[in-house]
Design a protein around this motif. Structure first.
Motif, PDB file in Angstrom:
ATOM      1  N   HIS A   1      -7.860   2.051   0.476  1.00 26.22           N
ATOM      2  CA  HIS A   1      -6.289   1.315   0.693  1.00 26.22           C
ATOM      3  C   HIS A   1      -5.582   1.914  -0.670  1.00 26.22           C
ATOM      4  O   HIS A   1      -6.279   1.197  -2.270  1.00 26.22           O
TER       5      HIS A   1
ATOM      6  N   PHE B   1       0.805  -1.194   0.012  1.00 25.63           N
ATOM      7  CA  PHE B   1       0.150  -0.166  -0.017  1.00 25.63           C
ATOM      8  C   PHE B   1       1.469   0.993  -0.111  1.00 25.63           C
ATOM      9  O   PHE B   1       1.910   1.445   0.499  1.00 25.63           O
TER      10      PHE B   1
ATOM     11  N   LYS C   1      -3.730   6.342   1.200  1.00 25.13           N
ATOM     12  CA  LYS C   1      -4.950   5.900   1.661  1.00 25.13           C
ATOM     13  C   LYS C   1      -5.420   7.159   1.861  1.00 25.13           C
ATOM     14  O   LYS C   1      -4.651   8.215   1.886  1.00 25.13           O
TER      15      LYS C   1
END
Length: 159
Positions: free
Chosen positions: A140, A70, A73
């Motif tokens: 995300h 990731f 976000k």
């Protein structure tokens, strides 16, 4: 304070370059260059008339955490009572399933998410958290998938 700025490219002699070609360089897992091609500038697809699409594909949180990296976000918030009810039920559904929902752009939700022209394209994973009557919907963003490298021929012969 800065406002109304634009990105410019300058050459080695500090002169403004008016026509620049951006290149996309793809690398092999060992770091060597695999391919070099002109970068395609994608138009954004998240701030238009078409909403982000639920793909219907639910993935367990621990599986997603082991498969994707990731890089950012965003939190999705309600703007009135109607959107609160809708987003709260989304968050509750995701929290109860202990899963993330894959989000995509385009009519079928199969396109990556692009937030600005020429920007990176992302896969979006929506997470829901609920605590009483409070909720959090977190999108995300990932642009890197983890893959296990294939064993080299020498390693296979030794096994």
């Amino acid at each position: 304070y800065l406002s109304e700025t634009s990105r410019i490219f300058v050459g080695p002699d500090n002169e403004i370059i008016h026509h620049a070609t951006q290149w996309e360089i793809l690398h092999n897992p060992d770091g060597s260059e695999r391919e070099r091609r002109p970068k395609l500038l994608q138009d954004p697809n998240v701030a238009g008339e078409r909403p982000l699409m639920w793909t219907g594909k639910m993935m367990k949180k621990d599986a997603v955490a082991r498969k994707f990296v990731f890089s950012g976000k965003m939190q999705i918030q309600h703007i009135n009572g109607l959107t609160y009810d809708f987003l709260f039920s989304m968050a509750k559904n995701l929290a109860d399933e202990d899963s993330l929902m894959l989000l995509g752009g385009g009519a079928k939700g199969s396109e990556p998410l692009v937030f600005r022209r020429g920007g990176l394209s992302y896969r979006g994973f929506l997470e829901g958290r609920v605590d009483g009557d409070r909720y959090a919907l977190i999108l995300h963003l990932s642009n890197l998938e983890l893959k296990r490298p294939e064993p080299e021929e020498d390693e296979e012969a030794d096994s």
